[in-house]
Write an enzyme that holds these catalytic residues in place. Structure first.
Site, mmCIF file in Angstrom:
data_model
loop_
_atom_site.group_PDB
_atom_site.id
_atom_site.type_symbol
_atom_site.label_atom_id
_atom_site.label_comp_id
_atom_site.label_asym_id
_atom_site.label_seq_id
_atom_site.Cartn_x
_atom_site.Cartn_y
_atom_site.Cartn_z
ATOM 1 N N HIS A 124 47.309 64.881 70.950
ATOM 2 C CA HIS A 124 46.267 63.855 71.009
ATOM 3 C C HIS A 124 46.160 63.234 69.609
ATOM 4 C CE1 HIS A 124 42.048 62.420 71.180
ATOM 5 N NE2 HIS A 124 42.146 62.483 72.492
ATOM 6 N N ASP A 201 44.650 73.242 68.928
ATOM 7 C CA ASP A 201 43.712 72.265 69.464
ATOM 8 C C ASP A 201 43.384 72.719 70.887
ATOM 9 O OD1 ASP A 201 42.434 70.187 70.683
ATOM 10 O OD2 ASP A 201 43.947 68.668 70.189
ATOM 11 N N GLN A 204 41.334 70.898 75.472
ATOM 12 C CA GLN A 204 41.549 70.989 76.919
ATOM 13 C C GLN A 204 41.563 72.432 77.391
ATOM 14 O OE1 GLN A 204 41.534 68.536 79.079
ATOM 15 N NE2 GLN A 204 41.395 66.952 77.516
ATOM 16 N N LYS A 227 33.811 69.007 77.104
ATOM 17 C CA LYS A 227 34.877 69.208 78.095
ATOM 18 C C LYS A 227 34.742 70.562 78.768
ATOM 19 C CE LYS A 227 38.002 66.377 75.379
ATOM 20 N NZ LYS A 227 38.543 65.164 76.007
ATOM 21 N N CYS A 365 45.206 58.609 74.500
ATOM 22 C CA CYS A 365 45.161 58.950 73.068
ATOM 23 C C CYS A 365 46.376 59.767 72.655
ATOM 24 C CB CYS A 365 43.882 59.698 72.707
ATOM 25 S SG CYS A 365 42.398 58.744 72.940
HETATM 26 N N1 PMP Z 1 42.518 67.145 71.596
HETATM 27 C C1 PMP Z 1 42.725 67.015 72.903
HETATM 28 C C2 PMP Z 1 43.924 67.689 73.531
HETATM 29 C C3 PMP Z 1 41.841 66.266 73.678
HETATM 30 O O1 PMP Z 1 42.046 66.129 74.988
HETATM 31 C C4 PMP Z 1 40.723 65.657 73.052
HETATM 32 C C5 PMP Z 1 39.731 64.824 73.837
HETATM 33 N N2 PMP Z 1 40.321 63.871 74.688
HETATM 34 C C6 PMP Z 1 40.544 65.840 71.688
HETATM 35 C C7 PMP Z 1 41.460 66.593 70.997
HETATM 36 C C8 PMP Z 1 39.391 65.253 70.957
HETATM 37 O O2 PMP Z 1 38.175 65.766 71.398
HETATM 38 P P1 PMP Z 1 36.822 65.040 71.000
HETATM 39 O O3 PMP Z 1 37.008 63.586 71.287
HETATM 40 O O4 PMP Z 1 35.796 65.686 71.891
HETATM 41 O O5 PMP Z 1 36.591 65.323 69.551
#
Ligand code: PMP
Length: 408
Positions: A124, A201, A204, A227, A365
């Site tokens: 991401h 990270d 998910q 999430k 993203c």
């Molecule tokens: N890493 C991953 C794999 C994600 O799916 C996301 C959220 N889409 C993020 C990081 C970022 O999370 P946040 O926007 O809640 O900070």
């Protein structure tokens, strides 16, 4: 079947009773954010109704109550991911904030020109850009582990990238774009064999897989409450004590100090050292309630239910002419990305929305990943504990309709 048992929990999520575009809501955008059960909504509201005060500084009873609520939630996070100590749980705004904190406060102060940071092609943007920024400021170099056409993390290429200049490895535990579960056990072992720390990270993974940071032996683990059926604006950075201790606080302010004078300021102990200012107390309380909620059901049971839905949906969608599943790694969870020949993902998303079906369309993203796969984006359905076979049936029927209407 497990999905039947879990359907009873739908009633706990009031938003699932709303209608959109005149249709009952079919919410399949859980990888973006999950819906919240009454238990979480009530916990936040009740905090404001019965316990609101600032934490860690008041001598009065209400402040003590707020501090207890805040620190009890920290303890719940510790248990949920099996960290060694409450002080290893740092409250942040979310996964993004957690990764930025490690990039700036842990990695960057030690980086010299030519040092290397490893990420993967699955990441991401929030696990790419903070490292790019640290590299730009320090002269370090970003190295990228490739993926194959199915979205599988290339372990051999990773092993070959690790070297004496590698300072940190930062990889996703579960890809938000493809659903790939990465081989974190091997990733961590290989890095540790060279003394390199690993950040996972977990944005998910945290809601779909059991996470035990001690068994994983990861050095950092980042996730967002939103999430995981919890509130927005709050998240967690787990770090091993010795790493958190070595970190330079990026933010100064109240709560993170022991004493301040214009000559010398002494920082507070962990975890407060890395939590400047008034925290998102109600959010922390909401996160605690979310962890209670998920733990009462059991993450293994949720994972089994979602796995079953993923298989069911994959079978039915794969049957549609012109539909291609994007991301077919052997180990996958909860996320189903697809494209339709000659139809833009946004058009799929819009037509599904007309039928009350919420999915995500676009690059998720993860633009470098889309480039690698030679596409601009996908349509993505992602599952949570409250999804049912009916949700999948509606999705499949609507996607068929998209093909009939827009297909060549
Ligand atoms: N890493 C991953 C794999 C994600 O799916 C996301 C959220 N889409 C993020 C990081 C970022 O999370 P946040 O926007 O809640 O900070």
């Amino acid at each position: 079947a497990p999905h039947r048992d879990l359907a009873q929990f739908r009633a706990d999520f009031p938003i699932l009773r709303t209608r959109v575009n005149g249709q009952p809501l079919t919410y399949l955008d859980n990888a973006a954010t999950t819906q919240k059960p009454d238990a979480v909504i009530d916990a936040e509201a009740n905090f404001y109704r019965t316990a609101n005060a600032n934490v860690h500084r008041g001598v009065h009873a209400l402040s003590q109550r707020a501090t207890d609520a805040h620190e009890t939630a920290r303890h719940k996070v510790r248990s949920f991911i099996n960290a060694r100590a409450d002080a290893e749980i740092i409250f942040v705004r979310g996964a993004t904030d957690a990764i930025n904190l490690v990039a700036q406060g842990f990695a960057e102060p030690c980086l010299t020109p030519g040092d290397e940071i490893i990420v993967s092609a699955l990441e991401h943007h929030s696990n790419i850009v903070p490292w790019q920024m640290a590299c730009r400021r320090s002269g370090a170099v970003l190295r990228v582990v490739p993926v194959d056409d199915s979205g599988e993390f290339d372990l051999d290429a990773y092993a070959a990238l690790l070297n004496g200049r590698t300072r940190i490895v930062a990889v996703t535990h579960l890809s938000n774009a493809l659903g790939t579960i990465t081989p974190v056990r091997r990733i961590i072992d290989l890095a540790h064999a060279r003394g390199v720390p690993v950040l996972l990270d977990g944005a998910q993974a945290i809601s779909h897989l059991p996470v035990d940071v001690r068994a994983l032996d990861c050095d950092f683990y980042a996730f967002s409450a939103h999430k995981l059926y919890g509130p927005t604006g709050i998240g967690v950075l787990y770090g091993k004590t010795e790493h958190l201790q070595a970190m330079t606080p990026c933010q100064g302010g109240g709560d993170m100090i022991r004493s301040v004078s214009f000559d010398a300021t002494e920082y507070n102990e962990l975890p407060y050292r890395l939590e400047a200012g008034t925290p998102h107390i109600a959010g922390v309380v909401g996160l605690g309630a979310a962890l209670d909620y998920v733990s009462a059901i059991g993450i293994e049971r949720i994972a089994a239910h979602e796995r079953e839905l993923l298989h069911y949906a994959t079978q039915w969608l794969a049957d549609i002419p012109g539909l291609r599943i994007v991301g077919t790694a052997a180990e996958k969870a909860s996320i189903l990305s697809f494209t339709l020949d000659g139809i833009h993902p946004h058009d799929i998303g819009t037509m599904l929305d007309d039928r009350g079906i919420a999915i995500r369309a676009g690059h998720h993203c993860a633009m470098p990943l889309m480039q690698r796969l030679g596409i601009t984006g996908t349509a993505r359905a992602s599952f949570a504990l409250y999804n049912t076979h009916d949700d999948v049936n509606r999705l499949v029927a609507a996607v068929r309709r998209v093909c009939e209407t827009l297909g060549s």
